[in-house]
Design a protein around this motif. Sequence first.
Motif, PDB file in Angstrom:
ATOM      1  N   THR A  56       4.136   4.549 -14.144  1.00 11.44           N
ATOM      2  CA  THR A  56       3.019   3.970 -13.938  1.00 11.44           C
ATOM      3  C   THR A  56       3.349   3.008 -12.837  1.00 11.44           C
ATOM      4  OG1 THR A  56       2.149   4.254 -15.881  1.00 11.44           O
ATOM      5  CG2 THR A  56       1.176   2.522 -14.773  1.00 11.44           C
ATOM      6  N   GLY A  57       2.575   2.777 -11.806  1.00 14.93           N
ATOM      7  CA  GLY A  57       2.782   1.967 -10.746  1.00 14.93           C
ATOM      8  C   GLY A  57       4.056   2.557  -9.792  1.00 14.93           C
ATOM      9  N   GLY A  58       4.794   1.778  -9.297  1.00 12.58           N
ATOM     10  CA  GLY A  58       5.777   2.274  -8.519  1.00 12.58           C
ATOM     11  C   GLY A  58       5.505   2.376  -6.986  1.00 12.58           C
ATOM     12  N   PRO A  77      -2.507   4.308 -11.101  1.00 15.57           N
ATOM     13  CA  PRO A  77      -2.256   5.658 -11.486  1.00 15.57           C
ATOM     14  C   PRO A  77      -0.756   5.987 -11.935  1.00 15.57           C
ATOM     15  CG  PRO A  77      -2.268   5.264  -9.063  1.00 15.57           C
ATOM     16  CD  PRO A  77      -2.505   3.979  -9.645  1.00 15.57           C
ATOM     17  N   SER A  78      -0.762   7.004 -12.964  1.00 12.55           N
ATOM     18  CA  SER A  78       0.458   7.450 -13.253  1.00 12.55           C
ATOM     19  C   SER A  78       1.018   8.742 -12.526  1.00 12.55           C
ATOM     20  CB  SER A  78       0.458   7.946 -14.817  1.00 12.55           C
ATOM     21  OG  SER A  78      -0.041   6.790 -15.476  1.00 12.55           O
ATOM     22  N   ILE A  79       2.352   8.725 -12.257  1.00  5.52           N
ATOM     23  CA  ILE A  79       3.128   9.906 -11.566  1.00  5.52           C
ATOM     24  C   ILE A  79       4.183  10.410 -12.492  1.00  5.52           C
ATOM     25  CG2 ILE A  79       4.139  10.624  -9.525  1.00  5.52           C
ATOM     26  CD1 ILE A  79       2.514   8.871  -7.839  1.00  5.52           C
ATOM     27  N   ALA A  90      -2.058  11.284 -12.143  1.00  6.95           N
ATOM     28  CA  ALA A  90      -2.974  11.204 -12.990  1.00  6.95           C
ATOM     29  C   ALA A  90      -3.766   9.811 -12.902  1.00  6.95           C
ATOM     30  CB  ALA A  90      -2.686  11.160 -14.583  1.00  6.95           C
ATOM     31  N   ASP A  91      -5.033  10.034 -12.872  1.00  5.22           N
ATOM     32  CA  ASP A  91      -5.838   8.684 -12.639  1.00  5.22           C
ATOM     33  C   ASP A  91      -7.292   8.739 -13.491  1.00  5.22           C
ATOM     34  OD1 ASP A  91      -6.249   5.774 -11.382  1.00  5.22           O
ATOM     35  OD2 ASP A  91      -8.012   7.204 -10.401  1.00  5.22           O
ATOM     36  N   ARG A  92      -7.615   7.935 -14.490  1.00  5.94           N
ATOM     37  CA  ARG A  92      -8.813   7.944 -14.863  1.00  5.94           C
ATOM     38  C   ARG A  92      -9.031   9.390 -15.737  1.00  5.94           C
ATOM     39  NH1 ARG A  92     -11.919   3.913 -10.852  1.00  5.94           N
ATOM     40  NH2 ARG A  92     -10.198   2.127 -11.038  1.00  5.94           N
ATOM     41  N   SER A 181       4.218  -5.797  10.857  1.00  6.01           N
ATOM     42  CA  SER A 181       4.319  -4.901   9.891  1.00  6.01           C
ATOM     43  C   SER A 181       2.955  -4.825   9.264  1.00  6.01           C
ATOM     44  CB  SER A 181       5.182  -4.979   8.961  1.00  6.01           C
ATOM     45  OG  SER A 181       4.934  -4.370   7.693  1.00  6.01           O
ATOM     46  N   GLY A 182       2.206  -3.525   9.121  1.00  4.16           N
ATOM     47  CA  GLY A 182       1.057  -3.394   8.462  1.00  4.16           C
ATOM     48  C   GLY A 182       1.177  -3.584   6.808  1.00  4.16           C
ATOM     49  N   PHE A 183       1.910  -4.282   6.238  1.00  2.85           N
ATOM     50  CA  PHE A 183       2.024  -4.391   4.955  1.00  2.85           C
ATOM     51  C   PHE A 183       1.813  -5.417   4.233  1.00  2.85           C
ATOM     52  CE2 PHE A 183       3.803  -0.401   6.260  1.00  2.85           C
ATOM     53  CZ  PHE A 183       2.989   0.730   5.481  1.00  2.85           C
ATOM     54  N   MET A 184       1.206  -6.408   5.053  1.00  4.80           N
ATOM     55  CA  MET A 184       0.879  -7.951   4.399  1.00  4.80           C
ATOM     56  C   MET A 184       0.129  -7.778   3.129  1.00  4.80           C
ATOM     57  SD  MET A 184       3.225  -9.392   5.914  1.00  4.80           S
ATOM     58  CE  MET A 184       3.192 -10.841   5.384  1.00  4.80           C
ATOM     59  N   THR A 185       0.115  -8.430   2.190  1.00  2.00           N
ATOM     60  CA  THR A 185      -0.704  -8.374   1.124  1.00  2.00           C
ATOM     61  C   THR A 185      -1.482  -9.734   0.837  1.00  2.00           C
ATOM     62  OG1 THR A 185       1.162  -9.045  -0.513  1.00  2.00           O
ATOM     63  CG2 THR A 185       0.563  -6.693  -0.043  1.00  2.00           C
ATOM     64  N   ARG A 186      -2.526  -9.573  -0.059  1.00  2.43           N
ATOM     65  CA  ARG A 186      -3.434 -10.705  -0.319  1.00  2.43           C
ATOM     66  C   ARG A 186      -4.228 -10.423  -1.614  1.00  2.43           C
ATOM     67  NH1 ARG A 186      -8.182 -14.037   2.741  1.00  2.43           N
ATOM     68  NH2 ARG A 186      -6.899 -13.719   4.587  1.00  2.43           N
ATOM     69  N   GLN A 187      -3.744 -11.109  -2.838  1.00  2.00           N
ATOM     70  CA  GLN A 187      -4.039 -10.809  -3.984  1.00  2.00           C
ATOM     71  C   GLN A 187      -5.622 -10.556  -3.959  1.00  2.00           C
ATOM     72  OE1 GLN A 187      -2.457 -13.239  -6.904  1.00  2.00           O
ATOM     73  NE2 GLN A 187      -3.356 -11.996  -8.630  1.00  2.00           N
ATOM     74  N   GLY A 188      -5.995  -9.447  -4.547  1.00  2.00           N
ATOM     75  CA  GLY A 188      -7.279  -9.123  -4.888  1.00  2.00           C
ATOM     76  C   GLY A 188      -8.224  -8.307  -3.657  1.00  2.00           C
ATOM     77  N   PHE A 189      -7.557  -8.304  -2.544  1.00  2.00           N
ATOM     78  CA  PHE A 189      -8.045  -7.702  -1.447  1.00  2.00           C
ATOM     79  C   PHE A 189      -7.148  -6.559  -0.807  1.00  2.00           C
ATOM     80  CE2 PHE A 189      -9.805 -12.026  -0.921  1.00  2.00           C
ATOM     81  CZ  PHE A 189     -11.321 -11.653  -0.687  1.00  2.00           C
ATOM     82  N   THR A 190      -5.818  -6.537  -1.093  1.00  2.00           N
ATOM     83  CA  THR A 190      -5.137  -5.231  -0.455  1.00  2.00           C
ATOM     84  C   THR A 190      -4.317  -4.692  -1.475  1.00  2.00           C
ATOM     85  OG1 THR A 190      -3.390  -7.066  -0.275  1.00  2.00           O
ATOM     86  CG2 THR A 190      -4.756  -6.659   1.604  1.00  2.00           C
ATOM     87  N   GLY A 191      -3.821  -3.324  -0.981  1.00  2.60           N
ATOM     88  CA  GLY A 191      -3.104  -2.581  -1.921  1.00  2.60           C
ATOM     89  C   GLY A 191      -3.817  -1.358  -2.141  1.00  2.60           C
ATOM     90  N   LEU A 192      -3.676  -0.387  -3.160  1.00  2.75           N
ATOM     91  CA  LEU A 192      -4.470   0.831  -3.203  1.00  2.75           C
ATOM     92  C   LEU A 192      -5.789   0.383  -3.717  1.00  2.75           C
ATOM     93  CD1 LEU A 192      -4.292   3.826  -3.697  1.00  2.75           C
ATOM     94  CD2 LEU A 192      -3.745   3.415  -5.840  1.00  2.75           C
ATOM     95  N   ILE A 193      -6.716   1.029  -3.100  1.00  4.69           N
ATOM     96  CA  ILE A 193      -8.409   0.431  -3.560  1.00  4.69           C
ATOM     97  C   ILE A 193      -8.856   1.551  -3.575  1.00  4.69           C
ATOM     98  CG2 ILE A 193      -8.170  -1.564  -1.922  1.00  4.69           C
ATOM     99  CD1 ILE A 193      -9.599   0.046   0.218  1.00  4.69           C
ATOM    100  N   GLN A 194      -8.643   2.882  -3.561  1.00  5.51           N
ATOM    101  CA  GLN A 194      -9.203   4.251  -3.988  1.00  5.51           C
ATOM    102  C   GLN A 194      -8.354   5.423  -4.196  1.00  5.51           C
ATOM    103  OE1 GLN A 194     -12.135   5.439  -0.903  1.00  5.51           O
ATOM    104  NE2 GLN A 194     -12.325   7.413  -1.750  1.00  5.51           N
ATOM    105  N   VAL A 195      -8.610   5.918  -5.201  1.00  3.82           N
ATOM    106  CA  VAL A 195      -7.997   7.260  -5.777  1.00  3.82           C
ATOM    107  C   VAL A 195      -9.440   8.078  -6.262  1.00  3.82           C
ATOM    108  CG1 VAL A 195      -6.531   8.292  -7.260  1.00  3.82           C
ATOM    109  CG2 VAL A 195      -5.860   6.058  -6.517  1.00  3.82           C
TER     110      VAL A 195
END
Length: 199
Positions: A56-58, A77-79, A90-92, A181-195
Amino acid sequence: MRKILITLAVLSAVVIIFLATWIFYGHQISLLLDRFGTIEMTSAPINSIAYQGNGTGGIFHVNDLGLGLNDRNGPAPSIGTTKNDQLALADRGKVFAFGPVRTEAENLATVPPAGDDTSIEIRRSILNWPTPFETNFMTGHSPSWKRHLYYRVRWKKSSGGNLEMLWRYEQYFYPSNGWGSGFMTRQGFTGLIQVEIKN
């Protein structure tokens, strides 16, 4: 003469309001515009994927990109592997099988089976926004501009299943080095947003 002065004052006020809105609300405006469209930077077929994590995660490795699964707003999601030894996500309550699993070091990996249609796209925001008041006390270097970068994975199985995953990150512009680099994060706005899984 008075009309000219009034016109100049109105124009100056409009320009000041526009600049203030761009500086203080550029991030939100950019997010709004991104709903209607983004600009493609690169697109390539997926040659390989690998998973690094505990189920889960990773980190989800697509070609040479490492995309996080932990920053999602909601359950990650789980892998893992299916009963018939397929690497799957696996997701939802839905499962998407990528292909026969291979073990690479401690990672699970696979390549797209023949007939699958795959792609990884990198897109960027239409609107960049200035950051004149941002200060970095650790390094002394602060970005002067920011924009969103989007990483979209599309995988269409020859049997009919579809997977679409979308990540959003921030990219910083430094006057001395250009876009970072295009991987800067901001809590609540970035990361995985759709599966989205469709079988």
